[in-house]
Design an enzyme around this catalytic site. Structure first.
Site, PDB file in Angstrom:
ATOM      1  N   ARG A  11       0.888  -1.186   0.064  1.00  0.00           N
ATOM      2  CA  ARG A  11       0.034   0.049  -0.010  1.00  0.00           C
ATOM      3  C   ARG A  11       0.789   1.183  -0.255  1.00  0.00           C
ATOM      4  O   ARG A  11       0.634   2.276  -0.782  1.00  0.00           O
ATOM      5  CB  ARG A  11      -0.864   0.038   1.193  1.00  0.00           C
ATOM      6  CG  ARG A  11      -2.080   0.942   1.360  1.00  0.00           C
ATOM      7  CD  ARG A  11      -2.765   0.472   2.563  1.00  0.00           C
ATOM      8  NE  ARG A  11      -2.468  -0.973   2.888  1.00  0.00           N
ATOM      9  CZ  ARG A  11      -3.266  -1.837   2.864  1.00  0.00           C
ATOM     10  NH1 ARG A  11      -4.709  -1.648   2.659  1.00  0.00           N
ATOM     11  NH2 ARG A  11      -3.003  -3.302   3.212  1.00  0.00           N
ATOM     12  N   THR A  12       1.726   1.419   0.938  1.00  0.00           N
ATOM     13  CA  THR A  12       2.490   2.603   0.991  1.00  0.00           C
ATOM     14  C   THR A  12       3.423   2.694  -0.127  1.00  0.00           C
ATOM     15  O   THR A  12       3.575   3.941  -0.952  1.00  0.00           O
ATOM     16  CB  THR A  12       3.345   2.483   2.375  1.00  0.00           C
ATOM     17  OG1 THR A  12       2.637   2.277   3.312  1.00  0.00           O
ATOM     18  CG2 THR A  12       4.223   3.638   2.560  1.00  0.00           C
TER      19      THR A  12
ATOM     20  N   LYS B  74      23.831  -8.587  -1.263  1.00  0.00           N
ATOM     21  CA  LYS B  74      25.352  -8.740  -1.557  1.00  0.00           C
ATOM     22  C   LYS B  74      26.438  -7.963  -0.628  1.00  0.00           C
ATOM     23  O   LYS B  74      27.611  -8.016  -1.021  1.00  0.00           O
ATOM     24  CB  LYS B  74      25.611  -8.338  -3.174  1.00  0.00           C
ATOM     25  CG  LYS B  74      24.816  -8.840  -3.999  1.00  0.00           C
ATOM     26  CD  LYS B  74      24.820  -8.184  -5.392  1.00  0.00           C
ATOM     27  CE  LYS B  74      23.621  -8.708  -6.321  1.00  0.00           C
ATOM     28  NZ  LYS B  74      23.438  -7.690  -7.534  1.00  0.00           N
TER      29      LYS B  74
ATOM     30  N   HIS C 174       5.868   6.748  11.187  1.00  0.00           N
ATOM     31  CA  HIS C 174       5.137   6.716   9.695  1.00  0.00           C
ATOM     32  C   HIS C 174       4.485   7.970   9.499  1.00  0.00           C
ATOM     33  O   HIS C 174       3.327   8.020   9.474  1.00  0.00           O
ATOM     34  CB  HIS C 174       4.720   5.522   9.827  1.00  0.00           C
ATOM     35  CG  HIS C 174       4.299   4.913   8.492  1.00  0.00           C
ATOM     36  ND1 HIS C 174       4.457   5.641   7.352  1.00  0.00           N
ATOM     37  CD2 HIS C 174       3.544   3.893   8.019  1.00  0.00           C
ATOM     38  CE1 HIS C 174       3.992   5.144   6.122  1.00  0.00           C
ATOM     39  NE2 HIS C 174       3.529   3.922   6.544  1.00  0.00           N
TER      40      HIS C 174
ATOM     41  N   ARG D 235      11.675   3.389   3.337  1.00  0.00           N
ATOM     42  CA  ARG D 235      11.122   2.506   4.187  1.00  0.00           C
ATOM     43  C   ARG D 235      12.249   1.499   4.996  1.00  0.00           C
ATOM     44  O   ARG D 235      13.265   0.766   3.875  1.00  0.00           O
ATOM     45  CB  ARG D 235      10.046   1.604   3.888  1.00  0.00           C
ATOM     46  CG  ARG D 235       9.687   0.670   4.811  1.00  0.00           C
ATOM     47  CD  ARG D 235       8.358  -0.096   4.628  1.00  0.00           C
ATOM     48  NE  ARG D 235       7.405   0.895   4.996  1.00  0.00           N
ATOM     49  CZ  ARG D 235       6.086   0.597   5.075  1.00  0.00           C
ATOM     50  NH1 ARG D 235       5.739  -0.827   4.974  1.00  0.00           N
ATOM     51  NH2 ARG D 235       5.153   1.337   5.487  1.00  0.00           N
TER      52      ARG D 235
END
Lengths: 172, 337
Positions: free
Chosen positions: B84-85, B112, B164, B134
């Site tokens: 969603r975000t 990596k 958030h 995020r």
């Protein structure tokens, strides 16, 4: 001396009647540009006896100077109550100066549809055009030069004021 | 700090304290990064919501796009899964005419062994204008904001259990659209407050907007230690916490963040803290039910409530786009000013 706004509005209405009649347009959508253009558009719509609801445009998201001056602090929602497809639009602003505001407004209008025609009506057209944009209807013509600006104060009463130019407002 | 963010992803770093606003704001108080709600003033928050309002009716347009960020490149830098975000940030950027690059780090360089700073420098070298970040570690967005080149904005799309901010802003936007004035409202935030960056940001936002009463409703094991300093009324009983509230914000039970046995069982949690149609009747008759998603139906919320007439859960998703457009255009504008 600055001209009296109600007198200019009467004159604009007269010119608009001729303009619309000559082209056989009887019920245009009147769209004002925030904020001064909306005030003028309301009066013009009333004088012309047009019953269709007024459209309002805030062109902040379409300006060409965002990368220089950033976001306008007060953006109001644009409201176009009717579908523009195939309609005749009377686009109204207070002062026509560089033409950049009108360029932005045209771009925004076309994101709402494809009008049959757009005519520009302004309270004052002054010198200083930077784009090939002209008004079909103008209440007054003024030569001001670069150091001066004319601003519409309102909404009640509406009056024009000559002020020394603020470099930030060059594109008004 | 650079390598710890990658090498010890689950380390319990302390949450970043009250943010020095000089990182988040320009000298004249404009938003240049969006990292946390904490420390914003009411005027700026209102300006964000007002700007979002002017984007909200863009759906009426035939062309759902404005040219504001034409030529800008926005990078979605996601170290943690999100649907969603990420998609609403992507759509917000596209509706502003920006170009969007989605970089999903959990499946690329981090694996990596590339450090966060190396990843950052590499993407910066592609001449980008904004990072939407995020990360599972609290403080990751602040870290990136401190290290990016001047002129690049950083938006926090969720960092660990810290913040958030755009979620909180879209929640405020949803509440404001339905209820108007915050000062008369009673708002209950229910569920896993401990692990929730959403709850933290919401509490700050509600207090900045001078909400009449902010309640948190949770079992003691799901409350953070500093709950007394957050400016909320604490309830351990759901029925009492819901009494006469105007807004209920349900939180997702974050099973993936639970390290120890915070709960006896999901079934028991539902019995005690699940929002059911019966319990909803305790709230004000015009109460809104909100959830940041994704909802665990039958764990924290009954399906009939999530889909019921009080629910504004899908509106929250829609408004998320407008709010993110507002934040993106404001931070890009602030760099120019």
């Amino acid at each position: 001396m600055t001209p009296d706004v109600p007198t200019l509005l009467d004159d604009m209405a007269e010119q608009a009647r001729h303009y619309l009649k000559a082209r056989g347009i009887d019920n245009p959508i009147v769209v004002g540009i925030h904020s001064g253009g909306v005030w003028i558009a309301e009066h013009l719509r009333e004088r012309l006896g047009i019953e269709r609801p007024l459209g309002r445009l805030d062109i902040s998201f379409y300006r060409d100077d965002f990368s220089r001056i950033g976001m306008h602090p007060q953006v109001r929602p644009s409201e176009l109550p009717e579908d523009l497809d195939g309609e005749h639009v009377l686009l109204v602003d207070d002062v026509l100066y560089t033409g950049r505001t009108i360029r932005a407004a045209l771009n925004e209008l076309f994101d709402y549809g494809r009008p049959a025609s757009v005519a520009l009506a302004v309270l004052v057209e002054r010198d200083g055009r930077e784009l090939p944009i002209e008004a079909a209807i103008a209440g007054a013509h003024m030569e001001l030069g670069e150091a001066e600006q004319i601003k519409l104060r309102g909404p009640e009463p509406l009056r024009l004021e000559r002020v020394a130019i603020d470099p930030e407002d060059l594109d008004a | 700090m650079t390598d710890t963010l990658i090498a010890r992803p689950h380390a319990r770093l302390p949450l970043p304290g009250p943010l020095p606003n000089r990182l988040q704001l320009t000298e004249d108080g404009q938003l240049r990064h969006m990292l946390t709600i904490e420390g914003l003033n009411r005027e700026l928050m209102t300006e964000i919501l007002d700007t979002a309002e002017s984007f909200a009716n863009m759906n009426e347009k035939a062309v759902k796009k404005v040219p504001l960020l034409r030529g800008k490149t926005i990078v979605n830098l996601f170290f943690e899964a999100s649907t969603r975000t990420r998609t609403t940030f992507e759509l917000a950027a596209k509706r502003l005419s920006a170009d969007v690059l989605n970089v999903n780090i959990s499946t690329s360089s981090a694996v990596k062994g590339e450090s966060l700073l190396d990843t950052l420098r590499n993407i910066e070298a592609m001449n980008v204008d904004m990072f939407v970040v995020r990360h599972e570690e609290s403080g990751a967005a602040h870290f990136i904001a401190r290290h990016v080149m001047p002129g690049i904005s950083v938006l926090n799309a969720g960092d660990g259990r810290h913040a958030h901010p755009t979620q909180a802003l879209l929640d405020m936007f949803t509440i404001r659209r339905h209820k108007g004035d915050f000062t008369k409202l009673k708002v209950a935030i229910v569920g896993d407050i401990l692990h929730s960056r959403v709850a933290r940001s919401q509490i700050h936002a509600l207090n900045i907007l001078q909400t009449g009463e902010v309640r948190v409703v949770a079992p003691c094991s799901l409350l953070p230690a500093d709950v007394d300093q957050l400016g909320v009324q604490v309830y351990n009983d759901l029925d009492e916490g819901l009494k006469d509230v105007d807004v209920i914000i349900m939180l997702r039970l974050q099973r993936e963040r639970m390290e120890h046995a915070h709960l006896p069982s999901e079934h028991e949690y539902y019995q005690l803290f699940g929002l059911t149609a019966r319990r909803l009747q305790l709230a004000h008759p015009t109460c809104l039910v909100m959830h940041p998603g994704p909802a665990n139906r039958g764990v924290e919320i009954e399906s009939a409530v999530a889909d019921g007439p009080h629910s504004v859960i899908l509106e929250q998703v829609t408004y998320g786009i407008s709010v993110r457009m507002a934040v993106m255009s404001m931070v890009m504008g602030a760099h120019q000013a």
